[in-house]
Design an enzyme around this catalytic site. Structure first.
Site, PDB file in Angstrom:
ATOM      1  N   ASP A   8      79.081 -58.923 108.614  1.00  0.00           N
ATOM      2  CA  ASP A   8      78.267 -58.592 107.447  1.00  0.00           C
ATOM      3  C   ASP A   8      76.834 -58.915 107.868  1.00  0.00           C
ATOM      4  O   ASP A   8      76.377 -60.043 107.750  1.00  0.00           O
ATOM      5  CB  ASP A   8      78.702 -59.407 106.231  1.00  0.00           C
ATOM      6  CG  ASP A   8      77.957 -58.998 104.970  1.00  0.00           C
ATOM      7  OD1 ASP A   8      77.407 -57.878 104.928  1.00  0.00           O
ATOM      8  OD2 ASP A   8      77.927 -59.801 104.027  1.00  0.00           O
ATOM      9  N   GLU A  68      79.773 -53.733 107.991  1.00  0.00           N
ATOM     10  CA  GLU A  68      79.518 -52.988 106.767  1.00  0.00           C
ATOM     11  C   GLU A  68      78.370 -52.028 107.023  1.00  0.00           C
ATOM     12  O   GLU A  68      77.383 -52.387 107.667  1.00  0.00           O
ATOM     13  CB  GLU A  68      79.169 -53.942 105.630  1.00  0.00           C
ATOM     14  CG  GLU A  68      79.036 -53.234 104.307  1.00  0.00           C
ATOM     15  CD  GLU A  68      78.883 -54.185 103.132  1.00  0.00           C
ATOM     16  OE1 GLU A  68      78.877 -53.690 101.993  1.00  0.00           O
ATOM     17  OE2 GLU A  68      78.785 -55.402 103.343  1.00  0.00           O
ATOM     18  N   ASP A 140      78.773 -63.942 102.576  1.00  0.00           N
ATOM     19  CA  ASP A 140      78.598 -63.220 103.835  1.00  0.00           C
ATOM     20  C   ASP A 140      79.792 -63.447 104.761  1.00  0.00           C
ATOM     21  O   ASP A 140      80.274 -62.527 105.416  1.00  0.00           O
ATOM     22  CB  ASP A 140      77.305 -63.662 104.543  1.00  0.00           C
ATOM     23  CG  ASP A 140      76.072 -63.424 103.702  1.00  0.00           C
ATOM     24  OD1 ASP A 140      75.966 -62.350 103.077  1.00  0.00           O
ATOM     25  OD2 ASP A 140      75.202 -64.318 103.662  1.00  0.00           O
TER      26      ASP A 140
END
Length: 161
Positions: A8, A68, A140
């Protein structure tokens, strides 16, 4: 064991996770957050991320990496974020790096593309049989775990990991 890294990515707090796949079982091997001092220039923050990525793949020989997909909100913030994306793109150039949209991650992990962060974390805990006492340090970190799980589940559908 096959190692899959989930990322992330951000400039100041990149979540990362290593999930091990062994005989169709998933194991949370390691995870954390790469924190950056926001007073440092971007170059030093990015080098810090790159150094941590090197430590991770040296410890866990990785076959796949997923992150992501980026998004756009504010032009300045997006430009800064994509510097961090550039580091991951360059660093993992020789590994199968893929991206997933947040809605896809939520759908694969929970079955609901509009799931809340709490629902995603609950599904992650169930998938990995994490003890109730286990705590993610930040969203995160848990997001990175969800990204790795998404890639593993996609691979099973497509390739049969």
């Amino acid at each position: 064991m096959i190692y899959v890294i989930g990322l992330d990515v951000s400039m100041n707090s990149t979540g990362w996770a290593v999930i091990g796949v062994e005989a169709d079982r998933l194991h949370l091997i390691d995870s954390g957050v790469i924190k950056a001092n926001d007073k440092l220039p971007y170059g030093k923050r990015l080098r810090n991320q790159r150094t941590k990525f090197q430590e991770i793949i040296e410890k866990y020989p990785t076959k796949y990496v997923a992150r992501e997909a980026g998004f756009q909100r504010h032009i300045k913030a997006t430009q800064v974020l994509f510097r961090a994306y550039g580091v991951t793109e360059e660093f993992f150039a020789d590994i199968d790096l893929v991206e997933y949209a947040s809605g896809t991650i939520k759908k694969i992990v929970t079955g609901n593309g509009k799931a809340t962060k709490e629902e995603v974390e609950k599904a992650i805990r169930e998938t990995l049989n994490l003890p109730k006492t286990f705590k993610f340090t930040t969203n995160d970190e848990s997001d990175a775990v969800g990204i790795a799980i998404t890639h593993i589940k996609k691979l099973k559908i497509q390739k049969g990991v």
